[in-house]
Design an enzyme around this catalytic site. Structure first.
Site, PDB file in Angstrom:
ATOM      1  N   GLY A   1       2.876  -1.242   4.229  1.00  0.00           N
ATOM      2  CA  GLY A   1       2.904   0.169   3.855  1.00  0.00           C
ATOM      3  C   GLY A   1       4.314   0.602   3.493  1.00  0.00           C
ATOM      4  O   GLY A   1       4.815   0.374   2.390  1.00  0.00           O
ATOM      5  N   GLY A   2       5.002   1.188   4.462  1.00  0.00           N
ATOM      6  CA  GLY A   2       6.314   1.798   4.220  1.00  0.00           C
ATOM      7  C   GLY A   2       7.308   0.886   3.526  1.00  0.00           C
ATOM      8  O   GLY A   2       8.033   1.323   2.620  1.00  0.00           O
TER       9      GLY A   2
ATOM     10  N   ASN B   1       0.864  -1.177   0.000  1.00  0.00           N
ATOM     11  CA  ASN B   1       0.000   0.000   0.000  1.00  0.00           C
ATOM     12  C   ASN B   1       0.904   1.231   0.000  1.00  0.00           C
ATOM     13  O   ASN B   1       1.528   1.536   1.011  1.00  0.00           O
ATOM     14  CB  ASN B   1      -0.886  -0.025   1.254  1.00  0.00           C
ATOM     15  CG  ASN B   1      -1.701   1.243   1.422  1.00  0.00           C
ATOM     16  OD1 ASN B   1      -1.829   2.048   0.498  1.00  0.00           O
ATOM     17  ND2 ASN B   1      -2.266   1.427   2.608  1.00  0.00           N
TER      18      ASN B   1
ATOM     19  N   GLU C   1      -6.766   4.504   7.974  1.00  0.00           N
ATOM     20  CA  GLU C   1      -6.521   5.920   7.712  1.00  0.00           C
ATOM     21  C   GLU C   1      -7.738   6.560   7.039  1.00  0.00           C
ATOM     22  O   GLU C   1      -8.038   7.739   7.255  1.00  0.00           O
ATOM     23  CB  GLU C   1      -5.243   6.085   6.864  1.00  0.00           C
ATOM     24  CG  GLU C   1      -4.004   5.801   7.717  1.00  0.00           C
ATOM     25  CD  GLU C   1      -2.798   5.314   6.966  1.00  0.00           C
ATOM     26  OE1 GLU C   1      -2.760   5.389   5.731  1.00  0.00           O
ATOM     27  OE2 GLU C   1      -1.862   4.836   7.638  1.00  0.00           O
TER      28      GLU C   1
ATOM     29  N   GLU D   1      -5.227  -5.237  10.636  1.00  0.00           N
ATOM     30  CA  GLU D   1      -4.234  -4.182  10.818  1.00  0.00           C
ATOM     31  C   GLU D   1      -4.496  -3.438  12.132  1.00  0.00           C
ATOM     32  O   GLU D   1      -5.310  -2.501  12.152  1.00  0.00           O
ATOM     33  CB  GLU D   1      -4.301  -3.184   9.660  1.00  0.00           C
ATOM     34  CG  GLU D   1      -3.987  -3.788   8.311  1.00  0.00           C
ATOM     35  CD  GLU D   1      -3.391  -2.754   7.381  1.00  0.00           C
ATOM     36  OE1 GLU D   1      -2.296  -2.987   6.876  1.00  0.00           O
ATOM     37  OE2 GLU D   1      -4.019  -1.691   7.195  1.00  0.00           O
TER      38      GLU D   1
ATOM     39  N   HIS E   1      -9.390   1.009   4.952  1.00  0.00           N
ATOM     40  CA  HIS E   1      -8.109   1.204   5.645  1.00  0.00           C
ATOM     41  C   HIS E   1      -8.350   2.133   6.839  1.00  0.00           C
ATOM     42  O   HIS E   1      -9.140   3.074   6.761  1.00  0.00           O
ATOM     43  CB  HIS E   1      -7.074   1.805   4.686  1.00  0.00           C
ATOM     44  CG  HIS E   1      -5.683   1.761   5.244  1.00  0.00           C
ATOM     45  ND1 HIS E   1      -5.254   2.647   6.196  1.00  0.00           N
ATOM     46  CD2 HIS E   1      -4.650   0.923   5.016  1.00  0.00           C
ATOM     47  CE1 HIS E   1      -4.005   2.364   6.522  1.00  0.00           C
ATOM     48  NE2 HIS E   1      -3.613   1.313   5.813  1.00  0.00           N
TER      49      HIS E   1
ATOM     50  N   SER F   1       3.571  -2.390  10.271  1.00  0.00           N
ATOM     51  CA  SER F   1       5.030  -2.419  10.517  1.00  0.00           C
ATOM     52  C   SER F   1       5.689  -3.731  10.127  1.00  0.00           C
ATOM     53  O   SER F   1       6.632  -4.176  10.789  1.00  0.00           O
ATOM     54  CB  SER F   1       5.331  -2.068  11.979  1.00  0.00           C
ATOM     55  OG  SER F   1       4.928  -0.743  12.253  1.00  0.00           O
TER      56      SER F   1
ATOM     57  N   LYS G   1       0.037   4.247  -0.229  1.00  0.00           N
ATOM     58  CA  LYS G   1      -0.615   5.419   0.385  1.00  0.00           C
ATOM     59  C   LYS G   1      -0.385   6.663  -0.494  1.00  0.00           C
ATOM     60  O   LYS G   1      -0.390   6.555  -1.712  1.00  0.00           O
ATOM     61  CB  LYS G   1      -0.114   5.638   1.814  1.00  0.00           C
ATOM     62  CG  LYS G   1      -0.152   4.373   2.656  1.00  0.00           C
ATOM     63  CD  LYS G   1       0.104   4.646   4.108  1.00  0.00           C
ATOM     64  CE  LYS G   1       0.214   3.328   4.846  1.00  0.00           C
ATOM     65  NZ  LYS G   1       0.190   3.496   6.288  1.00  0.00           N
TER      66      LYS G   1
ATOM     67  N   GLY H   1       2.697   1.956  10.785  1.00  0.00           N
ATOM     68  CA  GLY H   1       3.667   3.044  10.668  1.00  0.00           C
ATOM     69  C   GLY H   1       4.394   3.379  11.958  1.00  0.00           C
ATOM     70  O   GLY H   1       5.057   4.416  12.042  1.00  0.00           O
TER      71      GLY H   1
HETATM   72  C1  PEP Z   1      -0.605  -0.023   5.931  1.00  0.00           C
HETATM   73  O1  PEP Z   1      -0.570   1.078   5.425  1.00  0.00           O
HETATM   74  O2  PEP Z   1      -1.574  -0.735   5.699  1.00  0.00           O
HETATM   75  C2  PEP Z   1       0.504  -0.441   6.772  1.00  0.00           C
HETATM   76  C3  PEP Z   1       0.435  -1.614   7.325  1.00  0.00           C
HETATM   77  O3  PEP Z   1       1.575   0.435   6.928  1.00  0.00           O
HETATM   78  P1  PEP Z   1       3.031   0.107   7.550  1.00  0.00           P
HETATM   79  O4  PEP Z   1       3.475  -1.215   6.968  1.00  0.00           O
HETATM   80  O5  PEP Z   1       3.882   1.233   7.139  1.00  0.00           O
HETATM   81  O6  PEP Z   1       2.855  -0.018   9.039  1.00  0.00           O
END
Ligand code: PEP
Length: 251
Positions: free
Chosen positions: A232-233, A11, A97, A165, A95, A211, A13, A171
């Site tokens: 994500g990251g 993702n 967010e 999640e 999500h 994470s 984002k 994050g």
């Molecule tokens: C996400 O955006 O769904 C996510 C899990 O981000 P991260 O891996 O950066 O924690």
């Protein structure tokens, strides 16, 4: 026993410009024939170009959100048909967010997921508790309610992926213990079986998200009922995402 195909989903984002599309070629070079599904969900501005860049590779593309309606006066939104037209096969819905930043309720998420499935794409529905909810001992109650209210009745193993999640793990560099992940994934598996029946319940993939990094992916993928990850990251750069895919293949 139902065999579930593992899924590594990225993702991006609100990250990524045209110059970042070379990550697709890098990922393809690292895993030309991955032993799991690989999906990247870029920002909408890159969706069509990323789908074109991924053509001929095993990498699939997805959107990060959609509107439940087929068309109309919804400024700034995208319909499922538009997303499919851009070459995508999946849509992330719900999500945390979007739930937090845009006030999306589980009823909204369900309407979007219904539209995704009706449009022939796969809905990747996110659910997860906040830190306050976990500390109050309400994790399974919250997860059960979000799962029930966010998933459409007609969901099947080919149309639905659930991502667990924990909001506090996204994050932050913090992850739940492996026992906590096992507990929630086992609970989601049982709830899916009760709701959709044995075959669908056993066939829907449940991803862990929050994470996930190259250094912790293997242990997370060793947990029962973890069928992959929503990342994500660490999905932004092939050098980080490729080892996560490798860990999933080997799990
Ligand atoms: C996400 O955006 O769904 C996510 C899990 O981000 P991260 O891996 O950066 O924690």
């Amino acid at each position: 026993m139902t065999k579930r195909r593992k899924l590594a989903a990225g993702n991006w984002k609100m990250n990524g410009l045209g110059a970042d599309l070379d990550q697709i070629a890098r990922l393809d070079a690292a895993h030309p024939a991955p032993g799991c599904e690989v999906l990247i969900c870029p920002p909408a501005t890159l969706l069509e170009r990323m789908s074109a860049a991924a053509r001929g590779t095993a990498i699939m593309t997805g959107a990060q959100d959609c509107h439940p309606a087929a068309s109309g006066a919804h400024t700034g939104d995208l319909s499922v048909a538009m997303i499919a037209d851009a070459g995508a096969s999946h849509v992330i819905v719900g999500h945390s967010e979007r739930r937090a930043d845009h006030g999306e309720t589980s009823a909204d998420v369900r309407a979007k997921a219904e539209a995704v499935m009706a449009g022939g794409l796969v809905a990747l529905i996110c659910i997860g508790e906040t830190l306050d909810e976990r500390e109050a001992g309400r994790t399974l109650e919250v997860i059960g309610t979000q799962l029930r209210d966010s998933t459409p009745d007609g969901a099947g193993a080919d149309t639905l992926v659930v991502a667990y999640e924990p909001v506090w793990a996204i994050g932050t560099g913090r992850i739940p213990t492996l026992e906590q992940i096992a507990e929630v994934h086992g609970f989601i598996r049982a709830e899916l079986g009760a709701r959709f029946g044995g075959e669908t319940g056993a066939g829907v993939r449940i991803l862990y998200g929050g994470s996930v990094k190259p250094g912790n992916a293997a242990e997370i993928f060793g947990v029962d009922n973890v069928d992959g990850a929503l990342v994500g990251g660490a999905s932004l750069k092939a050098e980080d995402f490729a080892p996560i895919i490798a860990a999933l293949q080997e799990s």
